[in-house]
Scaffold this motif. Structure first.
Motif, short mmCIF file in Angstrom:
data_model
loop_
_atom_site.label_atom_id
_atom_site.label_comp_id
_atom_site.label_asym_id
_atom_site.label_seq_id
_atom_site.Cartn_x
_atom_site.Cartn_y
_atom_site.Cartn_z
N ILE A 296 0.84 -1.21 0.00
CA ILE A 296 0.00 0.00 0.00
C ILE A 296 0.87 1.26 0.00
CG2 ILE A 296 -1.61 1.34 1.43
CD1 ILE A 296 -2.89 -1.38 2.22
N ILE A 297 1.95 1.25 0.79
CA ILE A 297 2.85 2.41 0.84
C ILE A 297 3.56 2.60 -0.50
CG2 ILE A 297 4.96 3.32 1.89
CD1 ILE A 297 4.07 1.93 4.50
N LEU A 298 4.08 1.49 -1.07
CA LEU A 298 4.77 1.59 -2.36
C LEU A 298 3.82 2.04 -3.46
CD1 LEU A 298 7.14 -1.53 -2.37
CD2 LEU A 298 7.80 0.87 -2.31
N THR A 299 2.56 1.61 -3.38
CA THR A 299 1.57 2.02 -4.37
C THR A 299 1.32 3.52 -4.31
OG1 THR A 299 0.49 -0.15 -4.26
CG2 THR A 299 -0.78 1.65 -5.22
N LEU A 300 1.26 4.06 -3.09
CA LEU A 300 1.07 5.51 -2.93
C LEU A 300 2.23 6.27 -3.58
CD1 LEU A 300 -0.27 8.02 -1.70
CD2 LEU A 300 1.01 7.55 0.41
N VAL A 301 3.45 5.87 -3.26
CA VAL A 301 4.62 6.53 -3.83
C VAL A 301 4.65 6.36 -5.35
CG1 VAL A 301 7.15 6.59 -3.87
CG2 VAL A 301 5.94 6.24 -1.70
N GLY A 302 4.35 5.14 -5.80
CA GLY A 302 4.38 4.85 -7.23
C GLY A 302 3.37 5.65 -8.02
N LEU A 303 2.14 5.76 -7.51
CA LEU A 303 1.10 6.53 -8.22
C LEU A 303 1.45 8.02 -8.24
CD1 LEU A 303 -2.14 4.75 -6.98
CD2 LEU A 303 -1.30 4.85 -9.33
N TRP A 304 2.00 8.52 -7.13
CA TRP A 304 2.39 9.93 -7.09
C TRP A 304 3.49 10.22 -8.11
CZ3 TRP A 304 7.14 12.15 -5.44
CH2 TRP A 304 7.13 13.55 -5.36
N LEU A 305 4.50 9.35 -8.15
CA LEU A 305 5.58 9.53 -9.11
C LEU A 305 5.06 9.40 -10.54
CD1 LEU A 305 8.52 7.57 -7.44
CD2 LEU A 305 8.42 10.03 -7.87
N THR A 306 4.19 8.44 -10.76
CA THR A 306 3.62 8.24 -12.10
C THR A 306 2.87 9.48 -12.57
OG1 THR A 306 3.40 5.85 -11.73
CG2 THR A 306 2.07 6.82 -13.50
N ALA A 307 2.08 10.07 -11.67
CA ALA A 307 1.34 11.28 -12.02
C ALA A 307 2.28 12.42 -12.39
CB ALA A 307 0.44 11.70 -10.85
N LYS A 308 3.34 12.60 -11.61
CA LYS A 308 4.30 13.68 -11.87
C LYS A 308 5.03 13.44 -13.20
CE LYS A 308 3.62 15.93 -8.04
NZ LYS A 308 2.96 17.26 -8.05
N ILE A 309 5.49 12.20 -13.41
CA ILE A 309 6.27 11.89 -14.61
C ILE A 309 5.41 11.98 -15.86
CG2 ILE A 309 7.60 10.08 -15.79
CD1 ILE A 309 8.44 9.09 -12.97
N MET A 310 4.19 11.43 -15.79
CA MET A 310 3.28 11.48 -16.95
C MET A 310 2.97 12.91 -17.35
SD MET A 310 0.39 8.48 -16.81
CE MET A 310 -0.28 8.91 -18.41
N THR A 311 2.69 13.75 -16.35
CA THR A 311 2.35 15.15 -16.64
C THR A 311 3.48 15.85 -17.39
OG1 THR A 311 0.95 15.25 -14.67
CG2 THR A 311 1.68 17.34 -15.61
N ARG A 312 4.70 15.65 -16.92
CA ARG A 312 5.85 16.31 -17.54
C ARG A 312 6.14 15.76 -18.93
NH1 ARG A 312 10.24 17.35 -12.64
NH2 ARG A 312 8.84 18.59 -11.32
N ILE A 313 6.05 14.43 -19.09
CA ILE A 313 6.34 13.83 -20.39
C ILE A 313 5.32 14.28 -21.43
CG2 ILE A 313 6.36 11.66 -21.67
CD1 ILE A 313 7.73 10.35 -19.31
N ILE A 314 4.04 14.28 -21.06
CA ILE A 314 3.00 14.67 -22.02
C ILE A 314 3.12 16.15 -22.38
CG2 ILE A 314 0.51 14.95 -22.32
CD1 ILE A 314 0.15 12.40 -20.65
#
Length: 418
Positions: A296-314
């Motif tokens: 659950i903790i890793l999922t929180l960190v992973g989703l947050w990082l994914t959101a940040k990375i996706m936003t910048r890449i797009i």
């Protein structure tokens, strides 16, 4: 620009694969330390020359496949984006139906079938490799059946997840990752609850342990450990593999202790009791709940990082990747690429925690049974049955091993024996 990206990605993948090839096949790592040669942990003492040769070959090929397969999957997702296939699938889904859930289903089916076909040669090679080295006993038709079942189970679960995920992104482009994480908590618990009774039986037949004398011994051991248990389950795996295994799965009233029939056929009662005590150690030390908390903790960190990375890449490369907005479902390959990369990058940490828990379960099993001899012999039999590498190179250990290497496990047991 897209062509340059594609060429650069292929070149980078080729250099990476070549580097991993030399590391795994020619680095000379993973040997037995001279101080341990001739000990009970030395595979030369309990494996035949042929088994040693096959183990070395098989382990190296499997390790190389592992390190190449995941980056190859990233490459597939990247090319699906660069070639505009994801956007085409999105347009087809829109033209076929007005219902959003059906659009998602059409898009996801097209994406899933394409990736399945592209990755199938690797899956088939892995299956044929296991069969050629005498590990797998599964027929091709049975293997394909499991593949088809797995495809549809994954498709159904992914459709639910993706539909909810993109609905959240449309509702809140800034905080979707937080809401998605909150929903993963009950969803993960639900999946863990139903897996033993709904999902696992789709692949194999489970039934109460037929050897009632052995079951009585195991339940007596469970009573000593203050574990409430009425049954030990047996699963028919001999038609698929020669490898040995036992595990604990599920939560609450749906939790199960499971033994593969290959384990029952090959190991002695004392060895099986040690393995069962190991699984009881996971239960007593509540590893399944710690594992769930860590996930659950890793999922929180992973989703947050994914959101940040996706936003910048797009924002920066959306035109090259044929993505206009994050909330369009054809951005899914980018989401899958990023999450897969983050999962791969975090595996050394999650594997380290898992190895620690497995080591604790080994210690608990030795304290409960007091049978170090059975512990050593069971580890040796597990190594022989799976043609396992007892002392893998460091990168292999960090990224692949959820259990301590057999060299470490046997040595710890041997030290207690002395």
């Amino acid at each position: 620009m897209a062509k340059r990206w594609g060429m650069a990605a292929l070149l980078l993948f080729g250099v990476y694969a070549l580097g991993m090839y030399f590391y795994i096949f020619h680095s000379g790592g993973g040997g037995i330390p001279s101080a341990l040669q001739g000990s009970v942990a030395d595979p030369a003492e309990f494996m035949s020359d042929r088994e040693l040769l096959l183990s070395e070959e098989y382990s190296k090929i499997r390790n190389f496949l592992f390190f190449v397969a995941t980056p190859f999957e990233w490459l597939v997702y990247l090319f699906i984006l660069l070639a505009g296939l994801s956007r085409v699938f999105g347009k087809w889904s829109v033209s076929l139906t007005k219902w959003r859930i059906l659009r998602n289903a059409v898009y996801l089916f097209l994406l899933s079938i394409l990736t399945y076909i592209v990755l199938f040669p690797l899956d088939y090679y892995s299956y044929s490799l296991s069969k050629s080295y005498g590990i797998s006993t599964q027929s091709f038709s049975s293997w394909m059946r499991d593949n088809v079942v797995g495809f549809w189970v994954n498709f159904g679960m992914t459709l639910i997840i993706v539909s909810v995920l993109y609905w959240l992104i449309k509702k809140s482009t800034k905080r979707w990752w937080l809401y998605a994480w909150l929903l993963t908590i009950p969803f993960s618990i639900f999946i863990m609850f139903i897996q033993p009774v709904v999902i696992d039986p789709l692949y194999n037949d489970f039934y109460p342990l037929q050897n009632k004398e052995l079951e009585t011994k195991i339940l007596s051991l469970a009573e000593q450990a203050n574990i409430p248990s009425e049954h030990v389950y047996e699963v028919n795996m001999a038609e698929k593999t020669k490898a040995l295994n036992a595990y604990v799965t599920g939560v609450g009233s749906n939790s199960r202790i499971v033994l593969w029939d290959t384990t029952l056929n090959r190991l002695s009662d004392n060895e099986i009791l040690f393995i069962m005590a190991h699984e009881m150690g996971h239960y007593v030390e509540k590893h399944i709940y710690f594992g769930m908390g860590g996930y659950i903790i890793l999922t929180l960190v992973g989703l947050w990082l994914t959101a940040k990375i996706m936003t910048r890449i797009i924002a920066r490369y959306g035109k090259v990747l044929k993505i206009t907005r994050m909330n369009d479902i054809h951005s899914l390959p980018l989401f899958l690429l990023i999450t897969s990369f983050l999962l791969f990058a975090s595996s050394p940490l999650s594997n380290y925690i898992s190895r620690y828990q497995e080591s604790r379960a080994d210690q608990y099993a030795i304290e409960l049974t007091g049978d170090q001899e059975a512990a050593v012999s069971s580890f040796q039999e597990l190594t022989k049955a799976g043609l396992s590498e007892v002392n893998p190179p460091k990168l292999v250990k960090w990224f692949r091993y959820t259990h301590p290497p057999m060299l470490e496990r046997i040595i710890k047991v041997a030290e207690k024996q002395e």
